[in-house]
Enzyme design. Structure first.
Site, PDB file in Angstrom:
ATOM      1  N   HIS A 181       5.239   1.326   0.853  1.00  0.00           N
ATOM      2  CA  HIS A 181       6.314   0.912  -0.047  1.00  0.00           C
ATOM      3  C   HIS A 181       5.774  -0.023  -1.114  1.00  0.00           C
ATOM      4  O   HIS A 181       4.703  -0.630  -0.971  1.00  0.00           O
ATOM      5  CB  HIS A 181       7.427   0.210   0.743  1.00  0.00           C
ATOM      6  CG  HIS A 181       7.102  -1.184   1.166  1.00  0.00           C
ATOM      7  ND1 HIS A 181       7.390  -2.301   0.390  1.00  0.00           N
ATOM      8  CD2 HIS A 181       6.505  -1.683   2.288  1.00  0.00           C
ATOM      9  CE1 HIS A 181       6.994  -3.394   1.012  1.00  0.00           C
ATOM     10  NE2 HIS A 181       6.440  -3.051   2.171  1.00  0.00           N
ATOM     11  N   CYS A 182       6.550  -0.121  -2.196  1.00  0.00           N
ATOM     12  CA  CYS A 182       6.288  -1.143  -3.216  1.00  0.00           C
ATOM     13  C   CYS A 182       7.571  -1.955  -3.330  1.00  0.00           C
ATOM     14  O   CYS A 182       8.124  -2.365  -2.312  1.00  0.00           O
ATOM     15  CB  CYS A 182       5.837  -0.524  -4.532  1.00  0.00           C
ATOM     16  SG  CYS A 182       6.902   0.780  -5.181  1.00  0.00           S
ATOM     17  N   SER A 183       8.068  -2.182  -4.514  1.00  0.00           N
ATOM     18  CA  SER A 183       9.297  -2.951  -4.668  1.00  0.00           C
ATOM     19  C   SER A 183      10.493  -2.018  -4.798  1.00  0.00           C
ATOM     20  O   SER A 183      11.358  -1.973  -3.931  1.00  0.00           O
ATOM     21  CB  SER A 183       9.190  -3.863  -5.889  1.00  0.00           C
ATOM     22  OG  SER A 183      10.362  -4.625  -6.061  1.00  0.00           O
TER      23      SER A 183
END
Length: 296
Positions: A181-183
């Site tokens: 995941h990222c943001s």
């Protein structure tokens, strides 16, 4: 008789598998506190196999994960979380490691902190501040950022580590899953998913379709309202354009990343091998670990 370019007839079995995955809502997991959480399971490859369900997961930031979300992920055997965010983003909204005691957490940033602004989730006030900072064309900036991510040293090191974690989790006894995941769960995460899907043998057009499916799951209510007003020309064009970039993905951006890779390495396969350490042997093993014949 016309002399236009001939195209091969589509493989009906492959088309059926693609439709089945699309009908699954592109693997959307329905987590209540995690945006754009999707399972690659069921995604069809060119050789007629599909990705094993429940093992390759992608999402936005995990800070809002509920106990029910954590239970669902634990039931899948979540073994590793790959966090593609910057240190600043992690400090602001850390992953709730306590909800996932069986998982390791890998910090694998793929961009510099200064570039993270237009790839993360934010509210209206932050959007206004960012709008003042970036006066240049936002869509062009995002496409160029994608190219820089996949060719830059930080991006290469990060995605190389991402593949190492995917391979390591694949070798663990089932059930075991990896989540990255990222943001916002659409740009850095989307690039990782696209590279992984290519390595698994998913046709490029389906890779692009899966990437674009993020547009269905990333927009908070206020952003949908801004975009709807923009469509009616009731919102400042530049601010609407920034909201569009922050909360949607564009095919042009992913294509630009692939073009940059091909321009420097000749092909995506060569990039996977030479830059990310995924040679033919490792790619073959990746497919052994994560692909199965579909249930007919």
């Amino acid at each position: 008789m016309g002399h236009g370019r001939q195209t091969a007839a589509p493989d009906l079995a492959e088309v059926a598998l693609e439709r089945r995955f699309a009908a699954s809502d592109w693997g959307h997991m329905g987590l209540t506190g995690v945006r754009n959480a999707r399972d690659l399971g069921g995604l069809a490859t060119a050789d007629g196999r599909v990705v094993v369900p429940g093992r390759l997961l992608r999402s936005g930031e995990l800070a809002g994960a509920s106990v029910a979300d954590a239970r669902l992920l634990a039931d899948l055997g979540l073994a590793a979380v790959v966090d593609l965010r910057t240190e600043r983003e992690r400090s602001a909204k850390p992953d709730p490691a306590g909800l996932f005691p069986a998982a390791s957490f890998e910090f694998v940033p793929v961009i510099a902190a200064s570039a993270a602004g237009i790839t993360r989730s934010m509210g209206p006030r932050e959007l206004l501040a960012l709008f003042r900072e970036y006066e240049m064309g936002t869509e062009g900036r995002m496409s160029e950022m994608y190219a820089q991510i996949v060719t830059g040293d930080e991006g290469i090191a990060g995605y190389r580590r991402f593949f190492d974690v995917v391979m390591a989790v694949g070798e663990r006894p089932a059930p075991s899953a990896v989540l990255w995941h990222c943001s916002a769960g659409k740009d850095r995460t989307g690039i990782a998913a696209a590279l992984l899907e290519h390595a698994l043998g998913v046709p490029e057009e389906l890779v692009v379709e899966d990437y674009l499916a993020s547009n269905r799951f990333t927009q908070p209510g206020w952003a949908r309202a801004v975009l709807a007003l923009a469509d009616r020309r009731l919102f400042p064009a530049k601010l609407a354009a920034m909201a569009h970039v922050l909360y949607t993905v564009e095919e042009e951006s992913l294509r630009r990343a692939f073009d940059a890779v091909r321009g420097s390495w000749g092909s995506v396969d060569a990039y996977l091998d030479e830059a990310l350490g995924m040679d033919a042997g490792r790619v073959a093993r990746l497919r052994e670990l994560y692909l199965v014949d579909p249930a007919r």
